[in-house]
Motif scaffolding. Sequence first.
Motif, short mmCIF file in Angstrom:
data_model
loop_
_atom_site.label_atom_id
_atom_site.label_comp_id
_atom_site.label_asym_id
_atom_site.label_seq_id
_atom_site.Cartn_x
_atom_site.Cartn_y
_atom_site.Cartn_z
N ILE A 31 0.81 -1.25 0.16
CA ILE A 31 0.00 -0.08 -0.25
C ILE A 31 0.90 1.33 -0.15
N VAL A 32 1.96 1.44 0.94
CA VAL A 32 2.84 2.47 1.03
C VAL A 32 3.56 2.65 -0.08
N GLY A 33 4.06 1.44 -0.92
CA GLY A 33 4.68 1.50 -2.13
C GLY A 33 4.29 2.05 -3.25
N PHE A 34 2.77 1.66 -3.38
CA PHE A 34 1.92 2.06 -4.43
C PHE A 34 1.72 3.54 -4.50
N TRP A 35 1.50 4.13 -3.17
CA TRP A 35 0.97 5.46 -2.90
C TRP A 35 2.50 6.19 -3.19
N LEU A 36 3.60 5.80 -2.73
CA LEU A 36 4.80 6.41 -2.98
C LEU A 36 5.18 6.61 -4.43
N ALA A 37 4.86 5.20 -5.21
CA ALA A 37 5.01 5.48 -6.71
C ALA A 37 4.29 6.57 -7.28
N GLY A 38 2.90 6.72 -7.05
CA GLY A 38 2.19 7.71 -7.47
C GLY A 38 2.55 8.96 -7.17
N PHE A 39 2.96 9.15 -5.99
CA PHE A 39 3.56 10.32 -5.31
C PHE A 39 4.58 10.92 -5.97
N ALA A 40 5.74 9.90 -6.21
CA ALA A 40 6.96 10.32 -6.92
C ALA A 40 6.68 10.63 -8.25
N LYS A 41 5.92 10.08 -9.01
CA LYS A 41 5.47 10.18 -10.42
C LYS A 41 4.96 11.79 -10.40
N ARG A 42 3.92 12.10 -9.66
CA ARG A 42 3.54 13.49 -9.83
C ARG A 42 4.54 14.44 -9.35
N LYS A 43 5.10 14.17 -8.30
CA LYS A 43 6.08 15.25 -7.92
C LYS A 43 7.29 15.44 -8.77
N SER A 44 7.77 14.37 -9.27
CA SER A 44 8.69 14.40 -10.25
C SER A 44 8.27 15.16 -11.52
N HIS A 45 7.21 14.66 -12.15
CA HIS A 45 6.43 15.75 -13.17
C HIS A 45 6.42 16.95 -12.99
N LYS A 46 5.82 17.42 -11.61
CA LYS A 46 5.75 18.80 -11.54
C LYS A 46 6.91 19.60 -11.40
N LEU A 47 8.10 18.89 -10.81
CA LEU A 47 9.51 19.36 -10.81
C LEU A 47 10.01 19.69 -12.13
N LEU A 48 10.06 18.60 -13.06
CA LEU A 48 10.54 18.88 -14.31
C LEU A 48 9.91 19.86 -15.10
N MET A 49 8.44 20.06 -14.97
CA MET A 49 7.80 21.16 -15.75
C MET A 49 8.20 22.46 -15.41
N LYS A 50 8.75 22.78 -14.05
CA LYS A 50 9.27 23.89 -13.56
C LYS A 50 10.26 24.45 -14.53
N SER A 51 11.24 23.37 -15.22
CA SER A 51 12.43 23.73 -15.93
C SER A 51 12.16 24.69 -16.96
N PRO A 52 12.97 25.65 -17.21
CA PRO A 52 12.75 26.44 -18.39
C PRO A 52 12.55 25.78 -19.70
N ASN A 53 13.37 24.60 -19.90
CA ASN A 53 13.51 23.89 -21.00
C ASN A 53 12.67 22.48 -20.81
N ALA A 54 11.60 22.79 -20.10
CA ALA A 54 10.63 21.79 -20.07
C ALA A 54 10.13 21.27 -21.12
N ASP A 55 9.81 19.83 -21.09
CA ASP A 55 9.06 19.22 -22.34
C ASP A 55 8.22 18.11 -21.86
N GLU A 56 6.75 18.37 -22.24
CA GLU A 56 5.78 17.29 -21.63
C GLU A 56 5.97 16.00 -21.91
N MET A 57 6.64 15.64 -22.95
CA MET A 57 7.08 14.17 -23.28
C MET A 57 8.06 13.59 -22.57
N LEU A 58 9.19 14.57 -22.56
CA LEU A 58 10.31 14.16 -21.50
C LEU A 58 9.87 14.20 -19.86
#
Length: 274
Positions: A31-58
């Motif tokens: 349960i904790v692992g699946f929650w962490l996996a979803g949280f890590a995906k959302r958080k990393s996507h949000k952080l990556l999109m803050k980059s000035p050279n962010a790309d949705e696909m990457l």
Amino acid sequence: MSESVEQTTQTLIDFVAMYGLQVLAAIIILIVGFWLAGFAKRKSHKLLMKSPNADEMLAGFISAIIKYVVMAVTFLAVLNKFGVETTSLIAVLGAAGLAIGLALQGTLSNVAAGVMLLFLRPFKVGHFVEVGGQSGVIKGVSLFTTEMATGDNVQIIMPNSQVWGSAIKNFSAHDTRRVDLVMGISYEDDMDQAMATIEALAKADDRIKQDPAPVLAIGELADSSVNITVRLWVNASDYWGVRWDITKKVKETFDEKGISIPYPQQVVHHVKEG
């Protein structure tokens, strides 16, 4: 009969006492692992999109990889909880992965091509491209396929290897595009007047850039017309609007000035024998 029931009950109690805590711990880890996996995906996507050279696909690709890594660690932790030797399991999985990889070379080539597309980024989501004989707006790139939508919103899904192995024509890569037109006039008409008319229309349209300046030249003396080559620079988003509007305005203005656009025609000389 009562002794058999008592033995079964005792066996269940012993099993629960021996493995109950491990099963409970494994469920909690999952349960904790699946929650962490979803949280890590959302958080990393949000952080990556803050980059000035962010790309949705990457960003989507990297965040998905992070999610799968967390899930893999979770499964290994669960197996380890039950006393499974994860080191030997990883070795077995590695050998199996090699055999599967040899059997699925085509699929793996799609994965490799997908990685190249995501990191080299010949196009982005929303770009209009022509690739592999198909054209459309890029909707997304996954590990195996590239999804596009045609102008009439028909979905096209192509294997990544086919996309990467083809010439990619990206119509949205640059901010500006050149509109190329060919306007035919009659041999009896004044070429300078026709070119001045087109030039005036180009200067009157604010969407047409004057730097670089519009280019007009006699491109060809065709069979039934004198063809004027017209080259206009516009913003990429204005390409089709300018192309359609200028074509219509040239026809209307030529009609007003008496400049004709001839139909294709041939002159046939009949020679009478004797």
